[in-house]
Design an enzyme around this catalytic site. Sequence first.
Site, PDB file in Angstrom:
ATOM      1  N   HIS A   1       8.770  13.794   0.785  1.00  0.00           N
ATOM      2  CA  HIS A   1       9.356  15.112   1.022  1.00  0.00           C
ATOM      3  C   HIS A   1      10.823  14.985   1.445  1.00  0.00           C
ATOM      4  O   HIS A   1      11.571  15.951   1.375  1.00  0.00           O
ATOM      5  CB  HIS A   1       8.595  15.843   2.135  1.00  0.00           C
ATOM      6  CG  HIS A   1       7.270  16.397   1.723  1.00  0.00           C
ATOM      7  ND1 HIS A   1       7.093  17.237   0.653  1.00  0.00           N
ATOM      8  CD2 HIS A   1       6.026  16.234   2.264  1.00  0.00           C
ATOM      9  CE1 HIS A   1       5.814  17.578   0.548  1.00  0.00           C
ATOM     10  NE2 HIS A   1       5.146  16.981   1.509  1.00  0.00           N
TER      11      HIS A   1
ATOM     12  N   GLU B   1      -2.907  12.059  -3.569  1.00  0.00           N
ATOM     13  CA  GLU B   1      -1.862  11.622  -2.647  1.00  0.00           C
ATOM     14  C   GLU B   1      -2.465  11.232  -1.309  1.00  0.00           C
ATOM     15  O   GLU B   1      -3.448  11.813  -0.851  1.00  0.00           O
ATOM     16  CB  GLU B   1      -0.787  12.689  -2.469  1.00  0.00           C
ATOM     17  CG  GLU B   1      -1.284  14.017  -1.939  1.00  0.00           C
ATOM     18  CD  GLU B   1      -0.153  14.978  -1.627  1.00  0.00           C
ATOM     19  OE1 GLU B   1       0.518  14.787  -0.589  1.00  0.00           O
ATOM     20  OE2 GLU B   1       0.035  15.933  -2.402  1.00  0.00           O
TER      21      GLU B   1
ATOM     22  N   HIS C   1      -5.921  14.123  -1.149  1.00  0.00           N
ATOM     23  CA  HIS C   1      -6.221  15.302  -1.960  1.00  0.00           C
ATOM     24  C   HIS C   1      -5.487  15.230  -3.288  1.00  0.00           C
ATOM     25  O   HIS C   1      -4.578  14.420  -3.464  1.00  0.00           O
ATOM     26  CB  HIS C   1      -5.948  16.614  -1.214  1.00  0.00           C
ATOM     27  CG  HIS C   1      -4.539  16.809  -0.756  1.00  0.00           C
ATOM     28  ND1 HIS C   1      -4.238  17.164   0.524  1.00  0.00           N
ATOM     29  CD2 HIS C   1      -3.358  16.722  -1.403  1.00  0.00           C
ATOM     30  CE1 HIS C   1      -2.927  17.290   0.654  1.00  0.00           C
ATOM     31  NE2 HIS C   1      -2.367  17.025  -0.507  1.00  0.00           N
TER      32      HIS C   1
END
Length: 104
Positions: free
Chosen positions: A92, A58, A40
Amino acid sequence: DCDYTCGSHCYSASAVSDAQSAGYQLYSAGQSVGRSRYPHQYRNYEGFNFPVSGNYYEWPILSSGSTYNGGSPGADRVVFNNNDELAGLITHTGASGNGFVACG
């Protein structure tokens, strides 16, 4: 061979290339997999200075070496543009909230 390091995960250039290829193949076919519908668009809210321009997408890169197929995406992502050029790797791991930091 550690070409990229995301947190404690090490990725070779060929693993990155394989992941990018899988993600771009779905992108160019207009398809996606998983609950978060990867690949997306990645809007670069973090303001990374990527070496290529464009609209960014990504795609999960998995530390197991497997190709992402819709399960848990883990923390690490390959970012590519709409011309299938690698922008970089982000994770992350070590970032606050839902943010990302650049991989080394």
